[in-house]
Design a protein around this motif. Structure first.
Motif, mmCIF file in Angstrom:
data_model
loop_
_atom_site.group_PDB
_atom_site.id
_atom_site.type_symbol
_atom_site.label_atom_id
_atom_site.label_comp_id
_atom_site.label_asym_id
_atom_site.label_seq_id
_atom_site.Cartn_x
_atom_site.Cartn_y
_atom_site.Cartn_z
ATOM 1 N N GLN B 76 0.811 -1.200 0.000
ATOM 2 C CA GLN B 76 0.000 0.000 0.000
ATOM 3 C C GLN B 76 0.856 1.266 0.000
ATOM 4 O O GLN B 76 0.505 2.254 0.623
ATOM 5 N N ASP B 77 1.999 1.211 -0.652
ATOM 6 C CA ASP B 77 2.678 2.504 -0.778
ATOM 7 C C ASP B 77 2.106 3.164 -2.018
ATOM 8 O O ASP B 77 2.357 2.759 -3.141
ATOM 9 N N ASP B 78 1.302 4.132 -1.770
ATOM 10 C CA ASP B 78 0.451 4.633 -2.834
ATOM 11 C C ASP B 78 1.106 5.687 -3.691
ATOM 12 O O ASP B 78 0.717 5.900 -4.822
ATOM 13 N N GLY B 79 2.044 6.364 -3.174
ATOM 14 C CA GLY B 79 2.643 7.408 -3.979
ATOM 15 C C GLY B 79 3.829 7.958 -3.262
ATOM 16 O O GLY B 79 4.214 7.458 -2.218
ATOM 17 N N TRP B 80 4.410 8.971 -3.850
ATOM 18 C CA TRP B 80 5.502 9.564 -3.098
ATOM 19 C C TRP B 80 5.398 11.072 -3.160
ATOM 20 O O TRP B 80 4.692 11.623 -3.987
ATOM 21 N N TRP B 81 6.058 11.710 -2.228
ATOM 22 C CA TRP B 81 5.828 13.123 -1.970
ATOM 23 C C TRP B 81 7.088 13.924 -2.173
ATOM 24 O O TRP B 81 8.197 13.414 -2.059
ATOM 25 N N LEU B 82 6.900 15.201 -2.444
ATOM 26 C CA LEU B 82 8.046 16.055 -2.651
ATOM 27 C C LEU B 82 8.641 16.556 -1.337
ATOM 28 O O LEU B 82 9.732 17.092 -1.317
ATOM 29 N N GLY B 83 7.906 16.399 -0.289
ATOM 30 C CA GLY B 83 8.414 16.833 1.002
ATOM 31 C C GLY B 83 8.299 18.323 1.216
ATOM 32 O O GLY B 83 8.857 18.862 2.153
ATOM 33 N N GLY B 95 -0.481 11.512 -3.384
ATOM 34 C CA GLY B 95 0.831 12.008 -3.795
ATOM 35 C C GLY B 95 1.086 11.725 -5.266
ATOM 36 O O GLY B 95 0.153 11.511 -6.041
ATOM 37 N N LEU B 96 2.337 11.700 -5.647
ATOM 38 C CA LEU B 96 2.676 11.373 -7.024
ATOM 39 C C LEU B 96 2.345 9.907 -7.252
ATOM 40 O O LEU B 96 2.844 9.043 -6.541
ATOM 41 N N SER B 97 1.535 9.657 -8.242
ATOM 42 C CA SER B 97 1.022 8.311 -8.397
ATOM 43 C C SER B 97 2.120 7.358 -8.832
ATOM 44 O O SER B 97 2.985 7.694 -9.635
ATOM 45 N N LEU B 98 2.071 6.145 -8.272
ATOM 46 C CA LEU B 98 3.070 5.152 -8.646
ATOM 47 C C LEU B 98 2.777 4.571 -10.012
ATOM 48 O O LEU B 98 3.674 4.152 -10.716
ATOM 49 N N ALA B 99 1.496 4.515 -10.326
ATOM 50 C CA ALA B 99 1.115 3.805 -11.537
ATOM 51 C C ALA B 99 0.971 4.773 -12.697
ATOM 52 O O ALA B 99 -0.016 4.752 -13.400
ATOM 53 N N GLY B 100 1.926 5.636 -12.869
ATOM 54 C CA GLY B 100 1.756 6.584 -13.955
ATOM 55 C C GLY B 100 3.074 7.141 -14.440
ATOM 56 O O GLY B 100 4.129 6.930 -13.844
ATOM 57 N N VAL B 101 2.965 7.862 -15.557
ATOM 58 C CA VAL B 101 4.140 8.500 -16.134
ATOM 59 C C VAL B 101 4.136 9.957 -15.708
ATOM 60 O O VAL B 101 3.112 10.642 -15.805
ATOM 61 N N HIS B 102 5.241 10.414 -15.210
ATOM 62 C CA HIS B 102 5.359 11.810 -14.815
ATOM 63 C C HIS B 102 6.305 12.491 -15.786
ATOM 64 O O HIS B 102 7.466 12.121 -15.897
ATOM 65 N N GLU B 103 5.769 13.445 -16.493
ATOM 66 C CA GLU B 103 6.550 14.078 -17.545
ATOM 67 C C GLU B 103 7.174 15.348 -17.002
ATOM 68 O O GLU B 103 6.508 16.121 -16.310
ATOM 69 N N PRO B 228 6.592 3.642 -10.968
ATOM 70 C CA PRO B 228 6.468 4.960 -11.564
ATOM 71 C C PRO B 228 7.516 5.202 -12.642
ATOM 72 O O PRO B 228 8.593 4.607 -12.627
ATOM 73 N N CYS B 229 7.173 6.093 -13.564
ATOM 74 C CA CYS B 229 8.069 6.401 -14.665
ATOM 75 C C CYS B 229 8.254 7.904 -14.713
ATOM 76 O O CYS B 229 7.279 8.663 -14.659
ATOM 77 N N LEU B 230 9.494 8.339 -14.790
ATOM 78 C CA LEU B 230 9.788 9.755 -14.975
ATOM 79 C C LEU B 230 10.278 9.925 -16.398
ATOM 80 O O LEU B 230 11.157 9.192 -16.845
#
Lengths: 535, 319
Positions: B76-83, B95-103, B228-230
């Motif tokens: 259940q680590d759902d996302g991550w944060w910028l702090g 937060g930033l979704s794990l299951a997605g592309v971040h452009e 996640p994908c950057l």
């Protein structure tokens, strides 16, 4: 000679005496091969070039190429796989093959030898071959027992002793001094050695060592002593192969076969608790040619699905030619792989094991394209890191399954890695280093201060802020013992930021004034380079 | 360069007002029956219900639970944060979704990006990666690797990742798997394969231009195993439509050095969140300046001085 004549037909004259020489012989320049015309004139391999020239001034020579000879011989040895599974080098100009259990495929031993010599003859190689109970006997007869080439001879089982009787002692694979000594003693033929009691033979020689050598060679030739042979290829203990009743014209149907073979190989490995780090896929075509392709893994594995995944992309590149009639997969680099039961707490630790991904990517993109960074013991920035192919990064480490949850030490972040010493202290290093430092034009306020303006890639940038210098001295110890080497110059690194906010890592190469370096090299003013980019 | 045009605080409305500005996508309007009656105290419940509706609508798109490794989904680590509270407030609940592309797009000028622009974009991407690596939880996660796809044109232009530089940024260099490909198409394939394997903490790639098809494939691959994908792309390239978030990052003057006013200080980024799935489209995309602390390894909001950053006064000492 034959190889040269095939490769460069015009260099070997048909009618004029011609010889190849070895320039690196211990007795000066020695002739290694002659053509028919020179042979008629009495020139033979082993003669010194000076002797041969004295006898035949018109002799033309050319240095031979031993490495190329060895390469061609190796290829020939590979080709000879049809006559026996294990083949090896036989001195520098021959190969041996173990034909045990093969002869019936050619209708007996005569058929096999005839086929071998005919095929070699078709290739333009006049070869001599002998088939005997022992390697020593076959060696002696192939080189000394056949009057004219091409030709072959078979010694029936149990008749080795009689067959060798008439051969000269040179045929015993003795070194030159030994053979000369035997001849001086009047022992010219191998048969002369038979009646002499072993103990008195030892007494005849000056040293026991020589006697031992002669006797051991004799025993080997007669099959009284075992002789280990070194084949071209080590036989893989784990191999799965499949023959096809009809040659496969396209490589497409191979996929199913590879799948089965991989499973077969994997289960064989599992039975022995072993894993492999490399696979070789060999395929043999109907016309006698063969090809090989392979793959490598980061950690020992015995997972059939993984093998299939790695090998199936290779199938596209296989050229089936006239059809493939045999495929084999060998496991090379085999090592122990104990099945482990993950602990209760660390269940799922393997979820982040990158091994299979690294294997797949390296397989697809090439080993060098997938790498990890490793620290190198140097303080010069461009030398302080190296790139290791990720597939090899775990080389020598424990197999993956044993190390699950506890990766190889250099991959672990908990150990003190060399890079961690400077972490959080000292000047920041840029995350991107240019492949080689690029020269920049710099205007500085004071000669040995940071730049005020600089031109990089044809754009002028004004420096708003600068930090430095950090002085990095060259590695003076690398110059020791290098004659005429000029000492590398000192670098002063600055982190500078232009007015927009982009930050660069630049250095001044050398010092003004030349106080540090005594010779005239300092007449060259320091130059500026841009080495890295901050972000 | 003038200091950031907008004060970062002004563009971040307090939580309450942000929620009042929330406008659900089309389709939520005709679900009033599922929504409790409006009342002064029910506002929060109303919003919660709307959010749940939207989450249900979006679930198939996010590809919530295909057959991944059970342990990963169970975490259940759902996302991550910028702090950085201000930036995190812009992100959806998880937060930033794990299951997605971040452009991540460098803010270029006139359709091209300078090395400085690229560096800002890549620096931001590397820092997001550092955050992800350090926030990862679960067994084996301390050694989970990230993929860095670096096509050849970039490596000859901008150089190689450096071990010490990564370490200074808070990334353990041994956890970075470098993939250098001669062509971009191969980099895309490598990214996709890395995402699908599900064995990475994160996959990051620099691609000049990615078409809709490629972006869609990456999105699906990211969703398949929740990796996640950057993706750093060229500013002139049209934004990939299938991305979860799109950031535009511009280079900003660095912060104050604690001891030396002539020296560059903490790295700063002028960041605008242009697109964010799960947030209203009408969101303000004005840029704000974030500062990376290279001791705590997290973002903070840059404090602005009234008249720009303090700078060395060159003429003060005369000449």
């Amino acid at each position: 000679m034959v190889r040269l004549a095939r490769a460069e037909p015009h260099t070997v004259p048909e009618d004029a005496p011609f010889a190849l020489v070895d320039l690196a012989g211990s007795r000066g320049v020695v002739i290694t091969a002659v053509n028919a015309s020179a042979a008629r004139e009495g020139i033979a391999p082993g003669m010194a070039l000076t002797d041969a020239r004295a006898a035949l001034p018109s002799l033309r020579v050319r240095p031979g190429d031993r490495s190329e000879d060895a390469r061609v011989l190796f290829k020939l040895g590979q080709w000879a796989g049809r006559y026996g599974p294990s083949r090896g080098h036989d001195q520098e100009d021959g190969f041996w093959a173990d034909v045990t259990g093969v002869a019936h495929l050619y209708g007996g031993e005569e058929g096999l030898m005839g086929d071998l010599i005919d095929r070699l003859d078709d290739l333009g190689i006049p070869a001599c071959a002998a088939l005997a109970d022992t390697y020593g006997a076959a060696f002696a007869l192939a080189r000394f027992g056949i009057p004219d080439r091409p030709g072959w001879r078979i010694v029936a089982p149990g008749e080795t002793r009689a067959a060798l009787e008439r051969q000269p002692v040179d045929a015993l694979r003795l070194d030159d001094d030994c053979a000369v000594l035997l001849k001086r003693l009047g022992l010219r033929r191998i048969g002369d050695l038979y009646p002499i009691p072993r103990i008195s033979l030892a007494h005849r020689f000056a040293s026991n060592d020589v006697a031992q050598r002669v006797l051991s060679r004799l025993d080997q030739a007669l099959g009284r002593a075992a002789e280990p042979l070194i084949p071209f290829f080590a036989r893989a203990p784990f191999i799965a192969r499949r023959t096809f009743p009809e040659p496969l014209i396209s490589s497409q149907p191979l996929e199913g076969v590879i799948d089965e073979l991989c499973d077969e190989l994997a289960s064989a490995l599992k039975d022995k608790d072993m894993g492999t780090r490399a696979l070789l896929l060999r395929y043999y075509r109907a016309d006698g040619t063969a090809g090989v392709t392979g793959t490598r893994m980061r950690a020992y594995s015995n997972d059939g699905a993984h093998f299939t995944m790695l090998l199936s992309p290779k199938l596209e590149k296989i050229d089936a030619g006239f059809g493939i009639d045999l495929v084999s997969i060998e496991a090379t680099q085999v090592g122990p792989l104990k099945g482990t039961q993950p602990g209760f707490a660390e269940e799922g630790a393997a979820a982040y094991d990158p091994g299979p991904l690294i294997d797949a990517l390296s397989n697809r993109l090439g080993e060098k394209a997938v790498c990890v960074l490793a620290a190198h013991a140097s303080h010069v920035p461009e030398r302080s890191q190296t790139r290791i192919a990720a597939v090899r990064s775990a080389a020598g480490a424990a197999p993956a399954s044993a190390a699950r949850g506890k990766p190889p030490s250099h991959l672990s972040s908990h150990d003190a890695a060399p890079w961690s010493h400077g972490q959080g202290q000292g000047p920041r290093r840029p995350p991107f280093l240019l492949e080689r430092p690029e020269p920049i034009d710099v205007v500085a306020e004071v000669p040995d201060g940071p730049p005020a303006r600089f031109v990089w890639r044809r754009v002028e940038r004004r420096v708003a802020r600068a930090q430095g210098p950090q002085r990095i001295a060259p590695e003076w110890w690398r110059l020791i013992g290098v004659p005429g080497a000029r000492p590398a110059r000192i670098r002063d690194y600055y982190k500078i930021e232009d007015e927009g906010g982009a930050a660069y890592w630049v250095f001044r190469h050398g010092l003004f004034g030349g106080a540090q370096e005594e010779n005239a090299q300092e007449a060259v003013p320091p130059r500026w380079f841009l080495h890295g980019l901050f972000c | 360069m003038e200091p950031a045009a907008h004060s970062p605080f002004s563009l971040l409305p307090p939580r309450g007002s942000r929620r009042s500005g929330f406008a659900g996508p089309a389709g939520t309007a005709d679900l009033p029956s599922a929504v409790p009656a409006r009342g002064g105290g029910d506002r929060d419940r109303l919003l919660q219900a709307l959010r749940a509706t939207i989450a249900n609508l979006e679930r198939p798109m996010l590809g919530a639970s295909p057959a991944g490794p059970s342990t990963r989904t169970a975490l259940q680590d759902d996302g991550w944060w910028l702090g950085c509270a201000a930036a995190d407030a812009l992100l959806p609940e998880c937060g930033l979704s794990l299951a997605g592309v971040h452009e991540i797009k460098p803010a270029g000028s006139a359709g091209s990006a300078s090395a400085g622009d690229w560096m800002a974009g890549l620096g931001f991407a590397l820092r997001l990666a550092a955050l992800r690596l350090n926030q990862l939880k679960g067994p084996g996660s301390k050694d989970a690797m990230m993929l860095w796809c670096w096509p050849q044109p970039f490596s000859s232009e901008l150089g190689q990742l450096s071990l010490q530089g990564l370490a200074h940024m808070g990334i353990d260099p041994a956890r970075v798997l470098l993939v250098e490909t001669p062509r971009q198409s191969e980099a895309l394939t490598a990214l996709e394969e890395g995402l699908k394997s599900g064995r990475l903490a994160l996959a990051a790639g620099v691609i000049k231009d990615v078409d809709l098809n490629g972006a869609r494939r990456l999105s699906l691959a990211a969703a398949a195993r929740r990796t996640p994908c950057l993706l750093a792309t060229h500013p002139a390239a049209s934004g990939a439509a299938a991305t979860a978030t799109r950031w535009r990052v511009a280079v900003a003057q660095s912060g104050q050095h604690p001891f030396d006013c002539k020296a560059p200080g903490k790295a700063r980024f002028k960041v605008a969140l242009e697109r964010c799935r799960g947030r209203p489209q009408s969101m303000d995309a004005a840029p704000f300046v974030m500062e990376w602390c290279d001791e705590t390894f997290r973002f903070g909001l840059a404090t602005q001085l009234a008249h720009g950053a303090a700078r060395p006064r060159r003429a003060a000492y005369g000449s």
